[in-house]
Design an enzyme around this catalytic site. Structure first.
Site, PDB file in Angstrom:
ATOM      1  N   ASP A   1      -2.037   6.893   3.332  1.00 50.16           N
ATOM      2  CA  ASP A   1      -2.007   7.324   1.925  1.00 50.16           C
ATOM      3  C   ASP A   1      -2.667   6.048   1.278  1.00 50.16           C
ATOM      4  OD1 ASP A   1      -0.628   9.637   1.917  1.00 50.16           O
ATOM      5  OD2 ASP A   1       1.159   8.536   2.552  1.00 50.16           O
TER       6      ASP A   1
ATOM      7  N   HIS B   1       5.108   2.661   8.621  1.00 44.89           N
ATOM      8  CA  HIS B   1       5.325   4.076   9.122  1.00 44.89           C
ATOM      9  C   HIS B   1       6.388   4.194  10.058  1.00 44.89           C
ATOM     10  CE1 HIS B   1       4.301   8.057  10.874  1.00 44.89           C
ATOM     11  NE2 HIS B   1       3.598   8.172   9.731  1.00 44.89           N
TER      12      HIS B   1
END
Ligand code: ACO
Length: 459
Positions: free
Chosen positions: A363, A306
């Protein structure tokens, strides 16, 4: 007196004000930097730049913290609903029960879409990706429903927000039904926001859809976890496009387009495709991990890493927990869950991923949840878009109301050719070209520290 930073360039000193944040990083205010020094800053990907002052969501990437309007995501996940969380994000406070009922009623009243919009859907080629359809349809809403005038009453503004929140969900379900050749199912007054969506997706005259409370709860949670996330790529797109004072629908359509990318919202689809590929190759995760570690291979482990979280994504934790409980509670066996668990375990003990701060993001498990809800693969990113909509609206509203707000217009560090003459067509030979431009476009620049006014040179 507020804190200041001192910047020294070629022996000359400049004082820059520091803006104090409620939480997280304070910021050096460089809004007058170019005017005073003739210099600009260089920050590819904007990882060190605050584009706005915001009070909507807060995240701490090192500690794995996320809060909406000050409330920890864990508490909202446990106790709130998606509709209530949307209200909180857009209006800044949790609603009273009366405010919540009014908001729910507005969502209900505006859930239908103009019948003519169905013709648009029918003209898309079969197999068109629903994210492309959704971005186009949201832009088309402007033709059917008025935008918010500059000086409008609060009621009018709220109606437009409710209209968009409600219609995006209807449009998403419609796009699926039409792509499958199924008749459209209309929203029902008697169902909640999430139950309505599931019903519009799956109800049929030959097999009535039975609403399952656990499924509704799972969808609520899925959407709460996606509802806002500070100045991410799609939210920045909404703010940037919105800064030109386009209508709300056009700004949101830009956000949907940005979200489509596999490095951003498209990752939930890419994760399941990757897990499926591992499954189809015998279930061995090792070759995939080896490829991800090979710097000469562009392959990435989808669902890991991320831009801000260098620790566990807090949404990922909640999603993982919900995924396990939901599948176990419904006796669903998904072989991809086994692969996901094995992949996660291996990755979390591998120094490459630990050293690079690569942990599962939201996700990684969300796709498995969506599969269990019966959502088809190419609708995954659409599900993310519905969830992110309240955040986009809140951010659009905040930027619109910000008196310091300006048209977004970043500068650049130009590293192209110096001035040169136009060559007539007959005198141009590819072999005569230097490789100057090639190096530039691959972004190979290095900073020379000796001369501040020609600080960037080509290597
Ligand atoms: N697999 C393998 N290597 C990776 C991965 C990954 N998933 N993610 C990052 N790396 C590598 C980077 O290439 C970088 O290597 P380098 O130092 O040789 O250049 C190193 O790890 C450090 O990367 P970061 O700087 O931490 O990550 P960055 O900010 O550049 O990218 C991103 C973040 C785009 C999310 C990236 O991690 C990625 O592509 N992940 C896979 C896609 C994904 O899951 N996206 C969803 C993000 S969450 C969301 O948007 C909802």
């Amino acid at each position: 007196m507020g804190k200041k930073a001192r910047l020294i360039i070629n022996g000359k000193s400049y004082e820059l004000p520091i803006i104090t944040a409620t939480d997280g990083n304070d910021a050096i205010d460089i809004s007058r930097l170019r005017e005073e020094t003739g210099l600009i800053t260089y920050d590819p990907g904007f990882g060190n730049s605050g584009s706005c002052i915001s009070s909507i969501s807060f995240m701490d990437g090192e500690k794995g913290v996320l809060r909406y309007r000050g409330i920890p995501i864990e508490q909202l996940a446990e106790q709130s609903s998606f509709v209530e969380t949307s209200y909180l994000l857009i209006n800044g406070e949790l609603p009273t029960s009366e405010e919540l009922s009014r908001f729910s009623l507005l969502l209900n009243d505006h859930s239908l879409v103009h019948e003519d919009m169905r013709h648009f859907f029918e003209r898309f080629p079969r197999g068109a990706h629903p994210m492309g359809m959704l971005a186009s349809m949201v832009n088309a809403l402007r033709a059917f429903y008025p935008e918010i005038p500059e000086r409008s009453e609060e009621d009018e503004i709220n109606k437009t927000f409710a209209r968009l929140l409600s219609k995006l969900r209807t449009l998403a379900a419609m796009s699926y039904r039409i792509s499958m050749g199924f008749p459209v199912v209309y929203p029902s007054y008697f169902l909640s926001y999430c139950a309505n969506f599931l019903n519009m997706m799956f109800d049929s005259t030959v097999r009535p859809y039975v609403i399952d409370d656990d499924m509704v709860q799972a969808l609520n949670l899925f959407w709460i976890l996606h509802a806002d996330h500070e100045q991410n790529c799609s939210t920045s797109a909404v703010r940037l496009v919105g800064s030109a004072r386009v209508n709300l629908y056009a700004a949101i359509s830009a956000g949907i387009s940005a979200l489509w990318g596999p490095l951003h919202g498209g990752a939930n689809q890419a994760v399941v495709e990757m897990l499926q590929a591992i499954h189809d190759n015998g279930g061995n995760v090792a070759p995939f991990i080896a490829r991800a570690k090979d710097r000469t291979d562009p392959f990435l482990l989808m669902g890991f890493g991320h831009s801000v979280y260098k620790n566990y994504d807090p949404r990922g934790r909640i999603m993982k927990d919900m995924c396990h409980k939901f599948l176990a509670g419904h006796n669903v066996y998904d072989p991809l869950l086994d692969i996901a668990k094995r992949l996660e375990e291996t990755v979390l003990s591998d120094p490459f991923f630990i050293d690079n701060g690569l942990y599962p993001n939201v996700d990684f498990y969300s796709g498995i949840v969506l599969r269990a809800l019966g959502i088809p693969l190419d609708m995954f990113t659409v599900m993310f878009a519905i969830g992110r909509l309240p955040g986009w609206i809140a951010q659009w509203k905040e930027s619109r109301e910000d008196e310091r707000g300006k048209l977004h217009r970043p500068r650049q560090v130009y590293c192209g050719y110096e001035e040169r003459d136009y060559l007539p067509l007959g005198m141009r030979h590819a072999a005569d070209r230097g490789d100057n431009s090639d190096a530039l476009f691959r972004g190979k620049v290095r900073v020379r520290r000796t001369n501040a006014h020609s600080a960037v040179a080509i290597s």
